[in-house]
Write an enzyme that holds these catalytic residues in place. Structure first.
Site, PDB file in Angstrom:
ATOM      1  N   THR A  20       0.862  -1.194   0.000  1.00  0.00           N
ATOM      2  CA  THR A  20       0.000   0.000   0.000  1.00  0.00           C
ATOM      3  C   THR A  20       0.896   1.241   0.000  1.00  0.00           C
ATOM      4  O   THR A  20       1.985   1.250   0.590  1.00  0.00           O
ATOM      5  CB  THR A  20      -0.941   0.027   1.220  1.00  0.00           C
ATOM      6  N   GLY A  27       7.383   2.757  -0.112  1.00  0.00           N
ATOM      7  CA  GLY A  27       6.548   1.752  -0.773  1.00  0.00           C
ATOM      8  C   GLY A  27       7.066   1.424  -2.157  1.00  0.00           C
ATOM      9  O   GLY A  27       7.166   0.252  -2.553  1.00  0.00           O
ATOM     10  N   TYR A 160       0.656  11.782  15.373  1.00  0.00           N
ATOM     11  CA  TYR A 160       1.342  10.848  14.469  1.00  0.00           C
ATOM     12  C   TYR A 160       1.929   9.683  15.251  1.00  0.00           C
ATOM     13  O   TYR A 160       1.733   8.506  14.902  1.00  0.00           O
ATOM     14  CB  TYR A 160       2.442  11.610  13.728  1.00  0.00           C
TER      15      TYR A 160
HETATM   16  N1  LIG Z   1       9.853   9.541   5.620  1.00  0.00           N
HETATM   17  C1  LIG Z   1      10.071   9.371   6.899  1.00  0.00           C
HETATM   18  O1  LIG Z   1      10.989   9.997   7.445  1.00  0.00           O
HETATM   19  C2  LIG Z   1       9.246   8.370   7.678  1.00  0.00           C
HETATM   20  C3  LIG Z   1       9.714   8.028   8.954  1.00  0.00           C
HETATM   21  C4  LIG Z   1       9.031   7.087   9.706  1.00  0.00           C
HETATM   22  C5  LIG Z   1       7.904   6.479   9.184  1.00  0.00           C
HETATM   23  N2  LIG Z   1       7.448   6.808   7.941  1.00  0.00           N
HETATM   24  C6  LIG Z   1       6.270   6.080   7.438  1.00  0.00           C
HETATM   25  O2  LIG Z   1       6.632   5.403   6.256  1.00  0.00           O
HETATM   26  C7  LIG Z   1       5.477   5.218   5.432  1.00  0.00           C
HETATM   27  C8  LIG Z   1       5.801   5.636   4.019  1.00  0.00           C
HETATM   28  O3  LIG Z   1       6.105   7.019   4.025  1.00  0.00           O
HETATM   29  P1  LIG Z   1       7.087   7.727   2.977  1.00  0.00           P
HETATM   30  O4  LIG Z   1       8.091   8.447   3.769  1.00  0.00           O
HETATM   31  O5  LIG Z   1       7.488   6.769   1.932  1.00  0.00           O
HETATM   32  O6  LIG Z   1       6.086   8.850   2.460  1.00  0.00           O
HETATM   33  P2  LIG Z   1       5.521   9.288   1.042  1.00  0.00           P
HETATM   34  O7  LIG Z   1       6.600   9.313   0.022  1.00  0.00           O
HETATM   35  O8  LIG Z   1       4.727  10.496   1.339  1.00  0.00           O
HETATM   36  O9  LIG Z   1       4.548   8.094   0.668  1.00  0.00           O
HETATM   37  C9  LIG Z   1       3.352   7.844   1.367  1.00  0.00           C
HETATM   38  C10 LIG Z   1       2.543   6.868   0.561  1.00  0.00           C
HETATM   39  O10 LIG Z   1       1.315   6.594   1.258  1.00  0.00           O
HETATM   40  C11 LIG Z   1       0.246   6.742   0.341  1.00  0.00           C
HETATM   41  N3  LIG Z   1      -0.955   7.179   1.030  1.00  0.00           N
HETATM   42  C12 LIG Z   1      -1.101   8.220   1.890  1.00  0.00           C
HETATM   43  N4  LIG Z   1      -2.374   8.311   2.286  1.00  0.00           N
HETATM   44  C13 LIG Z   1      -3.040   7.300   1.662  1.00  0.00           C
HETATM   45  C14 LIG Z   1      -4.382   6.878   1.670  1.00  0.00           C
HETATM   46  N5  LIG Z   1      -5.326   7.494   2.395  1.00  0.00           N
HETATM   47  N6  LIG Z   1      -4.726   5.797   0.925  1.00  0.00           N
HETATM   48  C15 LIG Z   1      -3.797   5.159   0.175  1.00  0.00           C
HETATM   49  N7  LIG Z   1      -2.509   5.515   0.121  1.00  0.00           N
HETATM   50  C16 LIG Z   1      -2.141   6.588   0.863  1.00  0.00           C
HETATM   51  C17 LIG Z   1       0.732   7.779  -0.666  1.00  0.00           C
HETATM   52  O11 LIG Z   1       0.064   7.642  -1.902  1.00  0.00           O
HETATM   53  P3  LIG Z   1      -0.984   8.757  -2.455  1.00  0.00           P
HETATM   54  O12 LIG Z   1      -0.548  10.090  -1.940  1.00  0.00           O
HETATM   55  O13 LIG Z   1      -0.941   8.617  -3.930  1.00  0.00           O
HETATM   56  O14 LIG Z   1      -2.286   8.306  -1.906  1.00  0.00           O
HETATM   57  C18 LIG Z   1       2.191   7.412  -0.808  1.00  0.00           C
HETATM   58  O15 LIG Z   1       2.360   6.378  -1.759  1.00  0.00           O
HETATM   59  C19 LIG Z   1       4.362   6.008   6.104  1.00  0.00           C
HETATM   60  O16 LIG Z   1       3.530   5.130   6.824  1.00  0.00           O
HETATM   61  C20 LIG Z   1       5.107   6.931   7.048  1.00  0.00           C
HETATM   62  O17 LIG Z   1       4.317   7.307   8.142  1.00  0.00           O
HETATM   63  C21 LIG Z   1       8.083   7.767   7.200  1.00  0.00           C
END
Ligand SMILES: NC(=O)c1ccc[n+]([C@@H]2O[C@H](COP(=O)([O-])OP(=O)(O)OC[C@H]3O[C@@H](n4cnc5c(N)ncnc54)[C@H](OP(=O)(O)O)[C@@H]3O)[C@@H](O)[C@H]2O)c1
Length: 263
Positions: A20, A27, A160
């Site tokens: 997802t 992802g 968060y």
């Molecule tokens: N980057 C960091 O520093 C960090 C640190 C700790 C944890 N995380 C976690 O890692 C995960 C991935 O984050 P990332 O950093 O790769 O961020 P990202 O590049 O913003 O990607 C987030 C992804 O989640 C999808 N998404 C968001 N809301 C959604 C919804 N309602 N339904 C379906 N898809 C949804 C987005 O797709 P669409 O926008 O197209 O829907 C996007 O593909 C998240 O759970 C985040 O909380 C991130």
């Protein structure tokens, strides 16, 4: 010469994986990794154009398939499950990764923001796994994307971090609940990872201060996390269950700035 020069692992031949939020960030990196090791991967997200671009990027293999949907809507999780059933009939790996950031003073978090973030980061993970579970093969693997913020208090992180702490609990509970079917459930807790989410939250001026807090001396990459996700999803982790792996370059465990020497 490193050992990897002798051995290219192909751990997901004939496996079907769901990622997802698979069109960007961690992802997309995980999808790329799983495809490179033989899997067919279904990626989801809300943005159709972004999904198309990801399929195009990874699409040479013909093994990446997009299904658009919002994880916060249970009906869309049902549609996702139906789409996977129709196309593949089963799943072997689920990476429940989709999530959104939300940072601000505790006193200013609104009910609407609470519902939005809980709806995606907790409800979305919960019902995605629940609704695809009938498709998940016995012996399959679930990996949930949590966060370092669930391990250490961070000002402005109340909402968060609470959603991420909730999915750590869900990881352990589902590991027990799904044990009779041999399904393992683990999580990753990324630190600061250079994705769209990180770049939206941390300005380039703030970047140096972030890096100064990380023992590894750098921000993480999406691939750093994808490597661990692939390990947890693979047979190499067959005796790892109900665990969280913090992938943060030492951010949570090792203090590297402002520390006192000695005790
Ligand atoms: N980057 C960091 O520093 C960090 C640190 C700790 C944890 N995380 C976690 O890692 C995960 C991935 O984050 P990332 O950093 O790769 O961020 P990202 O590049 O913003 O990607 C987030 C992804 O989640 C999808 N998404 C968001 N809301 C959604 C919804 N309602 N339904 C379906 N898809 C949804 C987005 O797709 P669409 O926008 O197209 O829907 C996007 O593909 C998240 O759970 C985040 O909380 C991130």
């Amino acid at each position: 010469m490193t050992s990897s020069a002798f051995h290219t692992p192909v751990r997901f031949e004939n496996k079907i994986a769901l990622v997802t939020g698979g069109a960007r960030g961690m992802g997309l990196a995980a999808a790329r990794r799983l495809v490179s090791e033989g899997a067919h991967v279904v990626i989801t997200g809300r943005d159709g154009a972004r999904l198309d671009a990801a399929v195009e990027e990874l699409g040479g293999s013909g093994r990446v398939h997009a299904i658009r949907g919002d994880v916060s809507r249970v009906a869309e999780a049902d549609a996702l499950a139906a789409g996977i059933r129709e196309r593949f009939g089963r799943l072997d790996v689920v990476f429940a990764n989709a999530g959104v950031a939300s940072f601000g003073p505790f006193s200013e978090v609104s009910e609407a923001e609470f519902d939005r973030v809980v709806g995606i980061n907790l409800k979305g993970v919960y019902f995605t796994v629940q609704r695809v579970l009938p498709l998940l093969a016995d012996g399959g693997a679930v990996v949930i994307n949590a966060s370092w913020t669930a391990h250490r208090g961070l000002p402005t992180g109340s909402l968060y971090a609470a959603t991420k702490a909730a999915v750590l609990s869900l990881t352990r509970t589902l590991a027990a609940d799904l044990a009779p079917r041999g399904i393992r459930v683990n999580s990753v807790s990324p630190g600061y990872i250079d994705t769209d989410m990180y770049r939206a939250a941390v300005s380039s001026a703030e970047g140096a201060a972030v890096v100064a807090r990380v023992a590894a001396g750098r921000v993480g990459t999406a691939e750093d996390v994808a490597d661990v996700v692939a390990f947890l999803a693979s047979g190499e982790a067959s005796y790892v269950n109900g665990q969280d792996v913090v992938v943060d370059g030492g951010l949570v465990a090792a203090q590297v700035e402002g520390g006192l020497s000695g005790d």
